[in-house]
Every structure is written in structure tokens, then in C-alpha cells.
Design a protein around this motif. Structure first.
Motif, short mmCIF file in Angstrom:
data_model
loop_
_atom_site.label_atom_id
_atom_site.label_comp_id
_atom_site.label_asym_id
_atom_site.label_seq_id
_atom_site.Cartn_x
_atom_site.Cartn_y
_atom_site.Cartn_z
N ALA A 1 -10.80 68.36 1.91
CA ALA A 1 -11.70 68.19 3.05
C ALA A 1 -11.52 69.29 4.09
N HIS A 2 -10.48 70.09 3.98
CA HIS A 2 -10.21 71.15 4.95
C HIS A 2 -9.34 72.21 4.29
N GLY B 1 -5.09 66.03 14.25
CA GLY B 1 -5.71 64.71 14.28
C GLY B 1 -6.39 64.30 12.98
N ASN B 2 -6.08 64.98 11.86
CA ASN B 2 -6.67 64.67 10.55
C ASN B 2 -5.67 63.96 9.64
N ILE B 3 -4.66 63.34 10.17
CA ILE B 3 -3.58 62.83 9.34
C ILE B 3 -4.06 61.79 8.33
N ASP B 4 -5.01 60.94 8.72
CA ASP B 4 -5.48 59.89 7.80
C ASP B 4 -6.13 60.49 6.56
N VAL B 5 -6.94 61.52 6.75
CA VAL B 5 -7.60 62.19 5.62
C VAL B 5 -6.55 62.85 4.73
N GLU B 6 -5.60 63.53 5.34
CA GLU B 6 -4.56 64.22 4.57
C GLU B 6 -3.73 63.24 3.77
N ILE B 7 -3.37 62.12 4.36
CA ILE B 7 -2.57 61.11 3.66
C ILE B 7 -3.35 60.53 2.48
#
Length: 119
Positions: free
Chosen positions: A27-28, A101-107
């Protein structure tokens, strides 16, 4: 180790994975240091050479126990490079995602990858 590959491939600086539209699970962008990439690529090149050596052993009809010992060494080397990549991801990518602030996506991406990676 059986066989070796001393060739090196030039690495881009900084390294970025494909954009999300080119690789749907990303996603990034993930940016890694050139030194980190070089270490991982060098390990993978050694594993590649080791695999070629095992293939030669099979072609030469070497004893099966000898081949199995070499395959165990390859498995260990793959496990070690996998650990290097996971460590790099946790210390660099997950930490960066937390700051951005993207921790949920990364996890979630990491969980999906681990589901496929682990038996």
C-alpha cells in the motif's frame, strides 16, 4: 559451502518496492538502505550458488545423505536471510509506518505475508 557466486548486481538507491497498483499487497513504498540490500542480495547469491552445488551433487550421483546435509544447510541459510528481511522490516518499515500513522495497514500486510511464509 558448495559453489559460490561472486557476481554482484547494482542496487538502486534508495530501494523502493513497486507502487501499489503494480504490486497490490504494497500500500506504500518501502525504502531500505543500500547497505542492507547489499547484505541481503549477497546472502541470496551465496544461497543460489549453494543450490547449484547441490544440483551438481545430484547430477554426479553423490550419496543421498551428503545431498540431504547440503539441503539442510540451504534451508538454514534461507531461514537466516528470511530473519534478516523480517528484522529489517520490523526495524525500518513498521517503525516508519508507526511514525507516519499507517501502523494498522503495515501490521495487516505483515500478518498476510507471515500467513503465507510460516507453515
Amino acid at each position: 559451502m558448495i559453489g559460490s557466486d561472486s557476481s554482484t548486481t547494482p542496487l538502486p538507491h534508495p530501494h523502493q518496492h513497486l507502487h501499489p497498483e503494480e504490486h497490490p499487497s504494497s500500500a506504500h513504498p518501502h525504502v531500505h538502505s543500500e547497505e542492507s540490500l547489499r547484505r541481503i542480495v549477497n546472502r541470496l547469491s551465496r544461497i543460489e550458488g549453494h543450490i547449484r552445488g547441490v544440483k551438481t551433487m545430484v547430477q554426479e550421483s553423490r550419496p543421498c545423505p551428503d545431498v540431504l546435509v547440503q539441503l539442510a544447510a540451504v534451508r538454514g541459510a534461507v531461514d537466516r536471510v528470511s530473519r534478516m528481511i523480517l528484522d529489517e522490516h520490523l526495524t525500518e518499515c513498521v517503525a516508519r509506518a508507526a511514525q507516519e500513522g499507517n501502523i494498522d495497514v503495515e501490521i495487516e500486510e505483515l500478518k498476510a505475508a507471515l500467513d503465507r511464509f510460516l507453515p
